[in-house]
Write an enzyme that holds these catalytic residues in place. Structure first.
Site, PDB file in Angstrom:
ATOM      1  N   LYS A  22      38.068  26.973  31.745  1.00  0.00           N
ATOM      2  CA  LYS A  22      38.493  27.400  33.086  1.00  0.00           C
ATOM      3  C   LYS A  22      37.713  26.672  34.171  1.00  0.00           C
ATOM      4  CE  LYS A  22      36.764  31.292  35.233  1.00  0.00           C
ATOM      5  NZ  LYS A  22      36.395  31.093  36.636  1.00  0.00           N
ATOM      6  N   CYS A 117      34.879  36.674  42.060  1.00  0.00           N
ATOM      7  CA  CYS A 117      34.127  37.850  41.614  1.00  0.00           C
ATOM      8  C   CYS A 117      33.009  38.185  42.597  1.00  0.00           C
ATOM      9  CB  CYS A 117      33.548  37.599  40.231  1.00  0.00           C
ATOM     10  SG  CYS A 117      34.802  37.333  38.970  1.00  0.00           S
ATOM     11  N   ASP A 306      27.274  33.490  32.822  1.00  0.00           N
ATOM     12  CA  ASP A 306      28.634  33.965  32.525  1.00  0.00           C
ATOM     13  C   ASP A 306      28.746  34.589  31.133  1.00  0.00           C
ATOM     14  OD1 ASP A 306      29.318  33.100  35.006  1.00  0.00           O
ATOM     15  OD2 ASP A 306      30.292  31.259  34.348  1.00  0.00           O
TER      16      ASP A 306
HETATM   17  N1  EPU Z   1      24.204  29.065  45.977  1.00  0.00           N
HETATM   18  C1  EPU Z   1      23.709  28.958  47.253  1.00  0.00           C
HETATM   19  N2  EPU Z   1      24.341  28.091  48.111  1.00  0.00           N
HETATM   20  C2  EPU Z   1      25.411  27.333  47.729  1.00  0.00           C
HETATM   21  C3  EPU Z   1      25.899  27.456  46.416  1.00  0.00           C
HETATM   22  C4  EPU Z   1      25.272  28.329  45.562  1.00  0.00           C
HETATM   23  O1  EPU Z   1      22.743  29.612  47.639  1.00  0.00           O
HETATM   24  O2  EPU Z   1      25.915  26.561  48.559  1.00  0.00           O
HETATM   25  C5  EPU Z   1      23.517  29.975  45.035  1.00  0.00           C
HETATM   26  C6  EPU Z   1      24.439  31.094  44.559  1.00  0.00           C
HETATM   27  O3  EPU Z   1      24.419  32.182  45.465  1.00  0.00           O
HETATM   28  C7  EPU Z   1      23.865  31.407  43.192  1.00  0.00           C
HETATM   29  C8  EPU Z   1      23.369  30.047  42.688  1.00  0.00           C
HETATM   30  O4  EPU Z   1      23.230  29.239  43.849  1.00  0.00           O
HETATM   31  O5  EPU Z   1      22.787  32.270  43.329  1.00  0.00           O
HETATM   32  C9  EPU Z   1      24.270  29.330  41.713  1.00  0.00           C
HETATM   33  O6  EPU Z   1      25.590  29.222  42.247  1.00  0.00           O
HETATM   34  P1  EPU Z   1      26.604  28.078  41.792  1.00  0.00           P
HETATM   35  O7  EPU Z   1      26.979  27.303  43.004  1.00  0.00           O
HETATM   36  O8  EPU Z   1      26.045  27.341  40.637  1.00  0.00           O
HETATM   37  O9  EPU Z   1      27.858  28.932  41.345  1.00  0.00           O
HETATM   38  P2  EPU Z   1      29.389  28.683  41.668  1.00  0.00           P
HETATM   39  O10 EPU Z   1      29.681  27.235  41.640  1.00  0.00           O
HETATM   40  O11 EPU Z   1      29.836  29.463  42.843  1.00  0.00           O
HETATM   41  C10 EPU Z   1      30.128  28.613  39.173  1.00  0.00           C
HETATM   42  C11 EPU Z   1      31.119  29.335  38.317  1.00  0.00           C
HETATM   43  C12 EPU Z   1      30.623  30.746  38.029  1.00  0.00           C
HETATM   44  C13 EPU Z   1      29.238  30.685  37.390  1.00  0.00           C
HETATM   45  C14 EPU Z   1      28.275  29.841  38.242  1.00  0.00           C
HETATM   46  C15 EPU Z   1      26.940  29.612  37.575  1.00  0.00           C
HETATM   47  C16 EPU Z   1      33.230  28.388  38.998  1.00  0.00           C
HETATM   48  C17 EPU Z   1      34.491  28.556  39.724  1.00  0.00           C
HETATM   49  N3  EPU Z   1      32.382  29.414  39.027  1.00  0.00           N
HETATM   50  O12 EPU Z   1      30.047  29.348  40.386  1.00  0.00           O
HETATM   51  O13 EPU Z   1      31.534  31.248  37.079  1.00  0.00           O
HETATM   52  O14 EPU Z   1      28.704  31.991  37.271  1.00  0.00           O
HETATM   53  O15 EPU Z   1      28.876  28.547  38.497  1.00  0.00           O
HETATM   54  O16 EPU Z   1      27.097  28.990  36.361  1.00  0.00           O
HETATM   55  O17 EPU Z   1      32.978  27.355  38.384  1.00  0.00           O
HETATM   56  C18 EPU Z   1      32.804  32.869  35.957  1.00  0.00           C
HETATM   57  O18 EPU Z   1      33.412  31.944  35.384  1.00  0.00           O
HETATM   58  O19 EPU Z   1      32.910  34.067  35.612  1.00  0.00           O
HETATM   59  C19 EPU Z   1      31.937  32.556  37.079  1.00  0.00           C
HETATM   60  C20 EPU Z   1      31.551  33.463  37.943  1.00  0.00           C
END
Ligand code: EPU
Length: 430
Positions: A22, A117, A306
Site C-alpha cells: 500500500k 488515520c 505500523d
Molecule cells: N513528521 C513531522 N513533520 C513532517 C513529517 C513527519 O514532524 O513534515 C513526524 C510525524 O509527526 C511522525 C514522524 O515524523 O512523528 C514520522 O512521520 P512520517 O512522515 O515518516 O510518516 P508519514 O509519511 O506521514 C508513513 C505511512 C504511515 C507510517 C509512517 C511511519 C504512508 C501513507 N503512511 O506516514 O503508515 O506509520 O510512514 O512509517 O506511507 C499505515 O500504513 O497504517 C500508516 C499510518
C-alpha cells in the site's frame, strides 16, 4: 454499514498470498503524473485507498485502464489541471504526494490538507521545507495546500530535521524533473522508498542512494512510459505473521521479501514462534504459547510502527509482562481501550504500554480505531474465545486486500456482514 464477525479460538493453516505494498502504491500512483507516456503498473493492491487515488487521477484527466484487478495502465500526459479534487484528496493521507508531483510537473499545485488515520498531530513541515529549498512557495488557503514557483523548480540540499517517510518520498518526486541535483538527508530507508525510486528510475529518472541515509536526485528533462511491478506489502505480511503467532497454526506466507520482515521475524522468534525463510515465502508456526518481549518502534530497519498494534495483541496473550515504546507517533495507543474490553491487561503511560499477559482474550463488540488498530482487532478476534464483532471496518479495508477471504482460506470463522443503518430517532414536539 458493515461489520466483521469472528468466532475465535481456531488455529490457522494453509497458504496466504501477500498483495502489493500500500505505502509504495500510494506514492507510485501520484508519481505517474510526472510521466509523459503510458505506465503499466502491476501488483497494485485492491484496497479502497488505491481506488480513491485512481478516482483522483481520472477526475484530473488521466486515462486509467484496468488490465486486471491488480494491473493498471495510466497515461497522465493528458492531465492539464494543477488542482486535485478536494472532496477526494482530503480523505487520504498520501494525497500529499500529489503536491510533489504537480509541483514537479507544472510548478503549481492545489491539494486538500491530507486526511488519514488519527495518531495525534501529523505535521507536513518537512515536506514544505524541502519544497521551499527547491524554490517553491507553500501556503495553506481554505484547507488546501497551495504551492507555486516563479521560476522552474531547482535542486538543493534538503537537510531534514527528522526521518520522515512522507517528506523523503514527496521531495524525491518533486526533484525528478527539477533542474540540477537534489540531496535528501537523512532520508527514510523503508522498502517503499526504494520501490518509489525504482519505479521512477524505470521511467527514466536518475535517483541514487535510495535505501541509505542520503538520496541524490539528478533532474532529467522527461520521464517516458514503462512497466513496473510493486513490491509485496511488508506490513500485510507482518500482520498475517502476528495472526498465526496469536491464534496458533502453521501458515506459509508467500510473495514476500523475507529481508523486509527481518525485524518482525526476530521479535516473533523471541516470543517463541518458529519462522523459516523460504525464498519468496516465510513459513510461520506457533502453538499459541508466546513469551513476553520488549518492542520499540523505529524507522526502517527498526521495528515498524505500523506493526505495533498487531504485536501488542500477541503480547496480551503472552506469558509475563511485555512492553512497547512507540517512538514514531504521539498517540498510537487509542486501540488499547478496545483490547481491554476483550480482557487484556494493559497500562499506558504516554508513549509506553505495559502489557501483562492473560490466559485468553474474550470476544465482544469492539471497533477499529484506525487501519492497523483494526487489523489488531481482527487478530484479537481470531485468538479470543467466543465471538468478536468489529465495527468501523472501513479503516481495515483502506489497507488490507480481501482480508476476510484470505483468513477464511486459512480456516478462520470470519464473516463480513452488512448491518442496517441505525433507525433515525424522531423527536416530536409536545
Ligand atoms: N513528521 C513531522 N513533520 C513532517 C513529517 C513527519 O514532524 O513534515 C513526524 C510525524 O509527526 C511522525 C514522524 O515524523 O512523528 C514520522 O512521520 P512520517 O512522515 O515518516 O510518516 P508519514 O509519511 O506521514 C508513513 C505511512 C504511515 C507510517 C509512517 C511511519 C504512508 C501513507 N503512511 O506516514 O503508515 O506509520 O510512514 O512509517 O506511507 C499505515 O500504513 O497504517 C500508516 C499510518
Amino acid at each position: 454499514m458493515a461489520q466483521y464477525v469472528i468466532h475465535g479460538g481456531k488455529p490457522l493453516y494453509g497458504t496466504v498470498n501477500i498483495s502489493g505494498a500500500k505505502n509504495a502504491a500510494v506514492g507510485i500512483l501520484p508519481a505517474a503524473l510526472l510521466v509523459d507516456g503510458v505506465c503499466r503498473i502491476e501488483n497494485v493492491p485492491d484496497i479502497s485507498d488505491i481506488q480513491l487515488f485512481l478516482d483522483i487521477l481520472t477526475r484530473m484527466g488521466a486515462s486509467v485502464r484496468m488490465i486486471n484487478k491488480t494491473t493498471f495502465e495510466l497515461d497522465c500526459s493528458t492531465v492539464r489541471t494543477t488542482s486535485a479534487p478536494h472532496e477526494l484528496a482530503c480523505k487520504i493521507r498520501a494525497s500529499y504526494y500529489l503536491v510533489g508531483a504537480l509541483l514537479g510537473r507544472f510548478g503549481k499545485a492545489t491539494v486538500a490538507m491530507p486526511g488519514g488515520c488519527d495518531f495525534g498531530v501529523r505535521p507536513i513541515d518537512q515536506h514544505i521545507k524541502g519544497f521551499n529549498i527547491m524554490g517553491a512557495n507553500v501556503e495553506t488557503i481554505n484547507g488546501d495546500i497551495v504551492a507555486t514557483t516563479q521560476a522552474p523548480l531547482h535542486g538543493g540540499r534538503v537537510s531534514l530535521d527528522i526521518v520522515s517517510v512522507g517528506a523523503t518520498m514527496n521531495i524525491m518526486i518533486a526533484a525528478v524533473l527539477a533542474e540540477g541535483l537534489t540531496i535528501i538527508e537523512p532520508a527514510a530507508k523503508e522498502p517503499h522508498i526504494v520501490d518509489l525510486a525504482n519505479f521512477l528510475n524505470a521511467m527514466g529518472a536518475n535517483i541514487t542512494g535510495a535505501g541509505t541515509d542520503v538520496i541524490k536526485v539528478r533532474g532529467v528533462k522527461r520521464l517516458r512510459g514503462g512497466h513496473y511491478s510493486i513490491i509485496p506489502d511488508q506490513i500485510e505480511a507482518g500482520t498475517y505473521m502476528a495472526a498465526v503467532a496469536a491464534a496458533g497454526g502453521k501458515v506459509r506466507i508467500q510473495n514476500v521479501i523475507p529481508k523486509h520482515l527481518d525485524c518482525i521475524s526476530s521479535k516473533l522468534r523471541e516470543m517463541g514462534v518458529k519462522i523459516t525463510n523460504e525464498g519468496d515465502a516465510v513459513l510461520v508456526e506457533s502453538d499459541g504459547h508466546l513469551n513476553k518481549t520488549k518492542v520499540k518502534t523505529n524507522p526502517y530497519p527498526g521495528f515498524p510502527t505500523d506493526m505495533q498494534p498487531q504485536i501488542a495483541v500477541c503480547m496480551t496473550v503472552a506469558n509475563g509482562t511485555s512492553m512497547i515504546t512507540e517512538s514514531v507517533w504521539d498517540n498510537r495507543f487509542r486501540y488499547i481501550g478496545e483490547l481491554r474490553r476483550m480482557g487484556a491487561n494493559v497500562q499506558v503511560d504516554g508513549k509506553v504500554a505495559v502489557i501483562e499477559g492473560v490466559d485468553k482474550l474474550r470476544g465482544c463488540p469492539v471497533k477499529a480505531c484506525d487501519l492497523r488498530a483494526g487489523a489488531a482487532m481482527v487478530i484479537a478476534g481470531l485468538a479470543a474465545e467466543g465471538t468478536t464483532t468489529i465495527s468501523e471496518i472501513k479503516y481495515v479495508e483502506r489497507g488490507y486486500e480481501n482480508i476476510v477471504e484470505k483468513l477464511r482460506d486459512l480456516g478462520a470463522d470470519f464473516q463480513r456482514v452488512e448491518t442496517p443503518e441505525p433507525p433515525l430517532t424522531v423527536i416530536t414536539a409536545g
